[in-house]
Design an enzyme around this catalytic site. Structure first.
Site, PDB file in Angstrom:
ATOM      1  CB  VAL A  69      -0.962   0.060   1.208  1.00 19.31           C
ATOM      2  CG1 VAL A  69      -2.046  -0.989   1.090  1.00 19.31           C
ATOM      3  CG2 VAL A  69      -0.205  -0.051   2.515  1.00 19.31           C
ATOM      4  CG  HIS A  70       1.714   3.140  -3.047  1.00 12.12           C
ATOM      5  ND1 HIS A  70       1.511   1.810  -3.365  1.00 12.12           N
ATOM      6  CD2 HIS A  70       1.430   3.842  -4.163  1.00 12.12           C
ATOM      7  CE1 HIS A  70       1.128   1.715  -4.631  1.00 12.12           C
ATOM      8  NE2 HIS A  70       1.071   2.937  -5.142  1.00 12.12           N
TER       9      HIS A  70
END
Ligand SMILES: [Zn+2]
Length: 156
Positions: A112-113
Site C-alpha cells: 500500500v502507498h
C-alpha cells in the site's frame, strides 16, 4: 512496468517499495524523507511536479493491516509533504488518495502507498497530451533537492 524497469534497485525482494528504502542512495531512489514507520518518495512518473508518495515500511496490501503508529506517521508525513509543496510551488489544490487493489488502479497492489498530487486550475489542459506522454517541466532530481530543503522542521 516502466517504473519497475527503470529503478536502480528493483529486484532484490521482488517489491520496489521494499527495495527502495534498503538502498541508501536517496538521490537515486528519490526518497525525500525517512520516518520510523514510513517514508516519502517522489513518483518517477509524476502526474504533476511534486507528485509524491508516502509508503509504509511493512509489506501489506491494505491499510487495514497497518498498526496505529504507522497509520499516524503516514498522515504526518503526508501533511509535511503538503507543507513542503505549498512552499515550493504554491499549488491551488491537491489530489490525495490510495488505490487499494489492482482493480482500483494500484500499480503495485501488494504494498500500500498514499499518493499526493499538487494541482492548479487548468493543469489537465496541458498535462494531458497526445500519445500518453506527460509534460514534466522540472527535473526530478531538482524536485527532490527542493523538497528536502523545503521540508518542515529542516532537512535530515
Ligand atoms: Zn513491499
Amino acid at each position: 512496468m516502466s517504473y519497475l524497469q527503470s529503478n536502480p534497485t528493483a529486484g532484490a525482494s521482488g517489491c520496489i517499495f521494499c527495495d527502495m528504502p534498503a538502498d541508501p542512495r536517496d538521490a537515486e531512489t528519490l526518497i525525500v524523507r525517512r520516518g520510523a514507520h514510513a517514508y516519502v518518495i517522489l513518483n518517477r512518473y509524476p502526474y504533476n511536479n511534486g507528485h509524491f508518495m508516502v509508503v509504509p515500511y511493512p509489506h501489506v496490501d491494505s491499510p487495514e493491516r497497518l498498526e496505529a503508529a504507522t497509520l499516524t506517521e503516514l498522515m504526518t508525513l503526508l501533511n509535511q509533504g503538503l507543507t513542503a509543496l505549498r512552499a515550493m510551488y504554491n499549488p491551488q489544490a491537491f489530489n490525495i488518495g490510495m488505490n487499494v487493489g489492482a482493480a482500483a488502479g494500484a500499480g503495485i497492489a501488494e504494498h500500500v502507498h498514499l499518493h499526493a498530487v499538487p494541482r492548479w486550475a487548468g493543469d489537465t489542459n496541458f498535462m494531458t497530451v497526445a500519445a500518453g506522454t506527460r509534460v514534466i517541466p522540472e527535473d526530478l532530481r531538482i524536485t527532490w533537492e527542493r523538497m528536502r530543503a523545503a521540508w518542515p522542521g529542516g532537512s535530515l
